[in-house]
Scaffold this motif. Structure first.
Motif, PDB file in Angstrom:
ATOM      1  N   PRO A 172       0.808  -1.230   0.000  1.00 57.19           N
ATOM      2  CA  PRO A 172       0.000   0.000   0.000  1.00 57.19           C
ATOM      3  C   PRO A 172       0.840   1.279   0.000  1.00 57.19           C
ATOM      4  O   PRO A 172       0.470   2.241  -0.690  1.00 57.19           O
ATOM      5  CB  PRO A 172      -0.836  -0.143   1.275  1.00 57.19           C
ATOM      6  N   PRO A 173       1.969   1.353   0.730  1.00 57.74           N
ATOM      7  CA  PRO A 173       2.773   2.594   0.660  1.00 57.74           C
ATOM      8  C   PRO A 173       3.278   2.884  -0.758  1.00 57.74           C
ATOM      9  O   PRO A 173       3.320   4.043  -1.179  1.00 57.74           O
ATOM     10  CB  PRO A 173       3.929   2.320   1.628  1.00 57.74           C
ATOM     11  N   MET A 174       3.648   1.844  -1.500  1.00 53.57           N
ATOM     12  CA  MET A 174       4.057   2.071  -2.884  1.00 53.57           C
ATOM     13  C   MET A 174       2.883   2.571  -3.714  1.00 53.57           C
ATOM     14  O   MET A 174       3.034   3.462  -4.563  1.00 53.57           O
ATOM     15  CB  MET A 174       4.628   0.805  -3.521  1.00 53.57           C
ATOM     16  N   GLY A 175       1.706   2.008  -3.472  1.00 50.15           N
ATOM     17  CA  GLY A 175       0.532   2.447  -4.210  1.00 50.15           C
ATOM     18  C   GLY A 175       0.267   3.928  -4.008  1.00 50.15           C
ATOM     19  O   GLY A 175      -0.039   4.659  -4.964  1.00 50.15           O
ATOM     20  N   ARG A 176       0.398   4.402  -2.762  1.00 47.40           N
ATOM     21  CA  ARG A 176       0.183   5.832  -2.503  1.00 47.40           C
ATOM     22  C   ARG A 176       1.215   6.679  -3.226  1.00 47.40           C
ATOM     23  O   ARG A 176       0.893   7.718  -3.825  1.00 47.40           O
ATOM     24  CB  ARG A 176       0.227   6.097  -0.999  1.00 47.40           C
ATOM     25  N   ALA A 177       2.474   6.246  -3.193  1.00 45.19           N
ATOM     26  CA  ALA A 177       3.540   6.996  -3.860  1.00 45.19           C
ATOM     27  C   ALA A 177       3.308   7.038  -5.376  1.00 45.19           C
ATOM     28  O   ALA A 177       3.537   8.074  -6.022  1.00 45.19           O
ATOM     29  CB  ALA A 177       4.893   6.388  -3.536  1.00 45.19           C
ATOM     30  N   LEU A 178       2.869   5.930  -5.948  1.00 41.11           N
ATOM     31  CA  LEU A 178       2.592   5.902  -7.385  1.00 41.11           C
ATOM     32  C   LEU A 178       1.497   6.903  -7.746  1.00 41.11           C
ATOM     33  O   LEU A 178       1.626   7.678  -8.712  1.00 41.11           O
ATOM     34  CB  LEU A 178       2.182   4.497  -7.815  1.00 41.11           C
ATOM     35  N   ARG A 179       0.426   6.902  -6.978  1.00 33.50           N
ATOM     36  CA  ARG A 179      -0.679   7.822  -7.284  1.00 33.50           C
ATOM     37  C   ARG A 179      -0.263   9.277  -7.140  1.00 33.50           C
ATOM     38  O   ARG A 179      -0.707  10.144  -7.904  1.00 33.50           O
ATOM     39  CB  ARG A 179      -1.876   7.506  -6.379  1.00 33.50           C
ATOM     40  N   GLN A 180       0.585   9.564  -6.170  1.00 30.81           N
ATOM     41  CA  GLN A 180       0.998  10.948  -5.914  1.00 30.81           C
ATOM     42  C   GLN A 180       2.047  11.452  -6.899  1.00 30.81           C
ATOM     43  O   GLN A 180       2.081  12.645  -7.208  1.00 30.81           O
ATOM     44  CB  GLN A 180       1.542  11.063  -4.489  1.00 30.81           C
ATOM     45  N   GLU A 181       2.900  10.555  -7.422  1.00 29.45           N
ATOM     46  CA  GLU A 181       4.092  11.020  -8.135  1.00 29.45           C
ATOM     47  C   GLU A 181       4.195  10.598  -9.589  1.00 29.45           C
ATOM     48  O   GLU A 181       5.043  11.116 -10.324  1.00 29.45           O
ATOM     49  CB  GLU A 181       5.343  10.523  -7.398  1.00 29.45           C
ATOM     50  N   ILE A 182       3.365   9.695 -10.061  1.00 27.85           N
ATOM     51  CA  ILE A 182       3.627   9.087 -11.366  1.00 27.85           C
ATOM     52  C   ILE A 182       3.567  10.092 -12.506  1.00 27.85           C
ATOM     53  O   ILE A 182       4.291   9.976 -13.504  1.00 27.85           O
ATOM     54  CB  ILE A 182       2.674   7.895 -11.617  1.00 27.85           C
ATOM     55  N   GLU A 183       2.745  11.136 -12.375  1.00 22.97           N
ATOM     56  CA  GLU A 183       2.636  12.113 -13.452  1.00 22.97           C
ATOM     57  C   GLU A 183       3.874  12.971 -13.594  1.00 22.97           C
ATOM     58  O   GLU A 183       4.028  13.688 -14.593  1.00 22.97           O
ATOM     59  CB  GLU A 183       1.396  12.986 -13.241  1.00 22.97           C
ATOM     60  N   SER A 184       4.770  12.903 -12.624  1.00 24.43           N
ATOM     61  CA  SER A 184       6.011  13.685 -12.724  1.00 24.43           C
ATOM     62  C   SER A 184       7.054  12.998 -13.601  1.00 24.43           C
ATOM     63  O   SER A 184       8.101  13.595 -13.895  1.00 24.43           O
ATOM     64  CB  SER A 184       6.605  13.930 -11.330  1.00 24.43           C
ATOM     65  N   PHE A 185       6.787  11.761 -14.036  1.00 29.83           N
ATOM     66  CA  PHE A 185       7.746  11.022 -14.851  1.00 29.83           C
ATOM     67  C   PHE A 185       7.363  11.083 -16.330  1.00 29.83           C
ATOM     68  O   PHE A 185       6.190  11.133 -16.679  1.00 29.83           O
ATOM     69  CB  PHE A 185       7.814   9.556 -14.395  1.00 29.83           C
ATOM     70  N   ASP A 186       8.383  11.063 -17.188  1.00 31.59           N
ATOM     71  CA  ASP A 186       8.152  11.032 -18.631  1.00 31.59           C
ATOM     72  C   ASP A 186       7.824   9.631 -19.109  1.00 31.59           C
ATOM     73  O   ASP A 186       7.148   9.453 -20.123  1.00 31.59           O
ATOM     74  CB  ASP A 186       9.399  11.534 -19.371  1.00 31.59           C
ATOM     75  N   LEU A 187       8.328   8.629 -18.392  1.00 32.71           N
ATOM     76  CA  LEU A 187       8.125   7.246 -18.814  1.00 32.71           C
ATOM     77  C   LEU A 187       8.216   6.341 -17.592  1.00 32.71           C
ATOM     78  O   LEU A 187       9.077   6.535 -16.732  1.00 32.71           O
ATOM     79  CB  LEU A 187       9.200   6.828 -19.831  1.00 32.71           C
ATOM     80  N   VAL A 188       7.338   5.335 -17.553  1.00 33.59           N
ATOM     81  CA  VAL A 188       7.378   4.300 -16.515  1.00 33.59           C
ATOM     82  C   VAL A 188       7.752   2.990 -17.199  1.00 33.59           C
ATOM     83  O   VAL A 188       7.206   2.639 -18.248  1.00 33.59           O
ATOM     84  CB  VAL A 188       6.022   4.169 -15.799  1.00 33.59           C
TER      85      VAL A 188
END
Length: 390
Positions: A80-96
């Motif tokens: 769950p902590p990774m899930g929260r981080a993904l939702r909060q930060e993923i748009e800051s990356f150009d590519l996953v």
């Protein structure tokens, strides 16, 4: 570019094997080319909990790594902590860039990226090979791919495959898969081992007059160790097989097979090896054998080449085409291993020339710098096509 790598396990863990080394090798080389690379991973190395800080970045060779706590069954890697981080930060990356299938981190990262409109690439790491899907847990895997992973696979910008063989063996899942590109793994230059730091039991093997054949990898059913061990009685009497790697479910059966065939004096199981001990085995072996039933690439082939050691692989190994092309070893018949390996072991001059060819290829074609340059081109091309489509 700002790139996020998502992998279920990472350094200092090593039990997940080749994917950990290859993700780190690529990430470090991309950083050296000026990109900002982060890794989201878990605090587990298979069943063991790593002694790592949770949630905050740790820099490893310029790569920003964040470890997240796993809750529930280790195999799933639910965090769950990774899930929260993904939702909060993923748009800051150009590519996953996700690695592997059938685990929660990659599935969650792809889903969040898809929902946010962030481009993502899935590297199946051999988990979308048709024959593998039919061998073990096929109903569970089919359900996962149909019910959980379908939208993620359909929405990916691309699949990152590591060999043409992996592309040829993609399955028909009843829905379209995205476009794919082939980008092989790379290899680090081998540092000459410090003989004083080599494990004593391994040093005694190396110092003996016996000629060594090496298997290096996880002890898993798919690695074909049963057929490798069965070929040993046909080899010259002065040849000794060393099986080096952590148990992944096959060790007990392998020991029973050795006892039944009376091979305790001709085969040694060392357990996991690393550092100078690993390097010493690679440089001391006359031949490295990877007799897998399925292998999306086979990183250890490049490691052997870097050490100047010839390789023998079965056709099911993704790197088999490279072995044949480079002339750094032989593609051997899995049903005739005794015949083919005995023939190779009877030609030491040929093995030496194969090892030299592999060393050249590892340095010139498969350095992580060369692989990262190609990865950069693929990633920028994907980003350009996606921008044009908007």
């Amino acid at each position: 570019m700002k790139i996020l790598q998502v992998v279920p396990s990472y350094l200092p863990g090593v039990r997940y094997g080749g994917p950990i080394r290859s993700v780190h090798g690529l990430s470090r080389a991309l950083v050296e080319r000026g990109h900002e690379v982060s890794v989201f991973t878990t605090d587990r190395d298979e069943g063991e909990r790593l002694d790592v800080p949770l949630g905050r970045p740790v820099e490893i060779d310029g790569v920003r790594v964040r470890y997240f706590e796993v809750r529930g069954p280790t195999r799933l890697r639910w965090s769950p902590p990774m899930g929260r981080a993904l939702r909060q930060e993923i748009e800051s990356f150009d590519l996953v860039h996700t690695h592997g299938l059938f685990h929660w981190p990659g599935t969650a990262a792809a889903r969040v990226a898809r929902q946010s409109g962030t481009p993502y690439v899935i590297a199946p790491r051999g988990m979308l090979i048709r024959d593998m899907l039919l061998r073990r847990g096929k109903h569970r895997k089919r359900a996962w791919l149909g019910l959980i992973e379908r939208e993620n696979l359909e929405g990916a910008a691309a699949l990152h495959l590591t060999a043409e063989l992996e592309r040829e063996q993609l399955p028909d899942l009843g829905y379209p898969l995205p476009a794919s590109f082939v980008l092989e793994n790379g290899v680090e230059p081998l540092t000459a081992p410090d003989r004083g730091a080599v494990r004593e039991d391994v040093a005694s093997l190396i110092d003996s007059p016996r000629r060594l054949v090496l298997f290096l990898g996880r002890l898993n059913w798919k690695k074909g160790l049963d057929r490798l061990v069965a070929s040993v009685p046909a080899w010259p009497d002065d040849v000794h097989l060393v099986i080096a790697g952590p148990d992944d479910g096959a060790e007990a059966g392998l020991r029973r097979l050795l006892a039944r065939l009376g091979l305790a004096g001709r085969v040694t199981l060392t357990g996991a090896v690393s550092g100078d001990t690993r390097a010493a085995l690679l440089t001391s072996a006359e031949l490295l054998v990877l007799p897998s039933y399925s292998e999306n690439f086979g990183n250890v082939v490049l490691e052997a080449w870097s050490a100047g050691t010839a390789t023998a692989v079965t056709p099911e190994v993704g790197a088999a085409a490279l072995v044949a092309e480079v002339g750094a070893g032989a593609v051997v018949d899995g049903g005739q291993l005794a015949r083919d390996l005995t023939d190779l072991l009877g030609r030491p001059g040929l093995l030496e020339s194969m090892g030299l060819a592999g060393k050249r290829a590892a340095s010139e074609r498969y350095s992580w710098r060369a692989i990262a340059e190609r990865a950069e081109g693929e990633f920028k091309s994907l980003a350009g096509r996606l921008r044009a489509a908007v």
